[in-house]
Design a protein around this motif. Sequence first.
Motif, PDB file in Angstrom:
ATOM      1  N   ILE A  61       0.861  -1.186   0.000  1.00 19.55           N
ATOM      2  CA  ILE A  61       0.000   0.000   0.000  1.00 19.55           C
ATOM      3  C   ILE A  61       0.892   1.228   0.000  1.00 19.55           C
ATOM      4  N   ARG A  62       0.554   2.209  -0.807  1.00 24.69           N
ATOM      5  CA  ARG A  62       1.280   3.474  -0.826  1.00 24.69           C
ATOM      6  C   ARG A  62       0.505   4.457   0.040  1.00 24.69           C
ATOM      7  N   VAL A  63       1.113   4.871   1.154  1.00 24.73           N
ATOM      8  CA  VAL A  63       0.462   5.779   2.089  1.00 24.73           C
ATOM      9  C   VAL A  63       1.058   7.169   1.900  1.00 24.73           C
ATOM     10  N   SER A  64       0.197   8.134   1.665  1.00 24.28           N
ATOM     11  CA  SER A  64       0.622   9.515   1.472  1.00 24.28           C
ATOM     12  C   SER A  64       0.416  10.299   2.760  1.00 24.28           C
ATOM     13  N   THR A  65       1.499  10.912   3.248  1.00 22.24           N
ATOM     14  CA  THR A  65       1.392  11.835   4.367  1.00 22.24           C
ATOM     15  C   THR A  65       1.534  13.236   3.790  1.00 22.24           C
ATOM     16  N   VAL A  66       1.587  14.221   4.642  1.00 19.99           N
ATOM     17  CA  VAL A  66       1.693  15.597   4.155  1.00 19.99           C
ATOM     18  C   VAL A  66       2.998  15.812   3.392  1.00 19.99           C
ATOM     19  N   SER A  67       4.080  15.215   3.867  1.00 23.63           N
ATOM     20  CA  SER A  67       5.386  15.519   3.290  1.00 23.63           C
ATOM     21  C   SER A  67       5.974  14.427   2.409  1.00 23.63           C
ATOM     22  N   LYS A  68       5.596  13.153   2.582  1.00 14.60           N
ATOM     23  CA  LYS A  68       6.219  12.091   1.791  1.00 14.60           C
ATOM     24  C   LYS A  68       5.307  10.892   1.618  1.00 14.60           C
ATOM     25  N   TRP A  69       5.796   9.932   0.815  1.00 15.97           N
ATOM     26  CA  TRP A  69       5.093   8.684   0.551  1.00 15.97           C
ATOM     27  C   TRP A  69       5.778   7.557   1.308  1.00 15.97           C
ATOM     28  N   HIS A  70       4.995   6.583   1.762  1.00 13.66           N
ATOM     29  CA  HIS A  70       5.525   5.382   2.396  1.00 13.66           C
ATOM     30  C   HIS A  70       4.917   4.175   1.702  1.00 13.66           C
ATOM     31  N   ASP A  71       5.755   3.246   1.240  1.00 12.41           N
ATOM     32  CA  ASP A  71       5.271   1.990   0.682  1.00 12.41           C
ATOM     33  C   ASP A  71       5.316   0.952   1.794  1.00 12.41           C
ATOM     34  N   ILE A  72       4.163   0.380   2.123  1.00 14.78           N
ATOM     35  CA  ILE A  72       4.054  -0.546   3.244  1.00 14.78           C
ATOM     36  C   ILE A  72       3.509  -1.875   2.746  1.00 14.78           C
ATOM     37  N   SER A  73       4.189  -2.962   3.097  1.00 11.36           N
ATOM     38  CA  SER A  73       3.699  -4.308   2.796  1.00 11.36           C
ATOM     39  C   SER A  73       2.949  -4.819   4.016  1.00 11.36           C
ATOM     40  N   ILE A  74       1.728  -5.267   3.788  1.00  7.84           N
ATOM     41  CA  ILE A  74       0.860  -5.709   4.875  1.00  7.84           C
ATOM     42  C   ILE A  74      -0.054  -6.802   4.341  1.00  7.84           C
ATOM     43  N   GLN A  75      -0.584  -7.629   5.229  1.00  2.00           N
ATOM     44  CA  GLN A  75      -1.513  -8.679   4.806  1.00  2.00           C
ATOM     45  C   GLN A  75      -2.832  -8.046   4.374  1.00  2.00           C
ATOM     46  N   ALA A  76      -3.437  -8.612   3.356  1.00  2.00           N
ATOM     47  CA  ALA A  76      -4.691  -8.070   2.820  1.00  2.00           C
ATOM     48  C   ALA A  76      -5.824  -8.151   3.828  1.00  2.00           C
TER      49      ALA A  76
END
Length: 156
Positions: A61-76
């Motif tokens: 999942i690509r999570v957008s915060t105010v300043s940057k993006w985080h790509d997080i792998s997580i179980q569906a």
Amino acid sequence: MMRLRSKRFSRSNSRVGGGGGVSPGATIGRGEIKWELRPGGMLVQKRESKENSGEETMITIRVSTVSKWHDISIQATSTFGELKILLSILTKLEPHEQRLLFKGKEREDDEHLHMVGVRDKDKVLMLEDPAIREGKLLGSGRTTRVIGAPYRTISV
């Protein structure tokens, strides 16, 4: 009296009269189609999934915060609350300070990712809770009403 019969799930393989029915053991293309009977009585094609083999599917999942993006792998099958816990490590915001939005709606902590339609490589927006941000800007963590003094509040 005329009896109507569905062509879709007829057991006959007869080609007379346009018998385009699919029998429970029919083969189409690559292999045999497997059928399952759901609790409501509906006959459906059986899906081949990793859940049946004991493996959990991981999504990114690509999570957008105010300043940057985080790509997080997580179980569906994880919840948004579990996603908030992972994000708290990356963003230094506690889970109760976060607001997660998917498809324009804020999601509750107990909602499952796969149930609301989150798939691999989807985007989720994370915002800081405005009430908590305002409290941080004012410098007071919270205000508490003093018992016996109806109009006075103290900062704790």
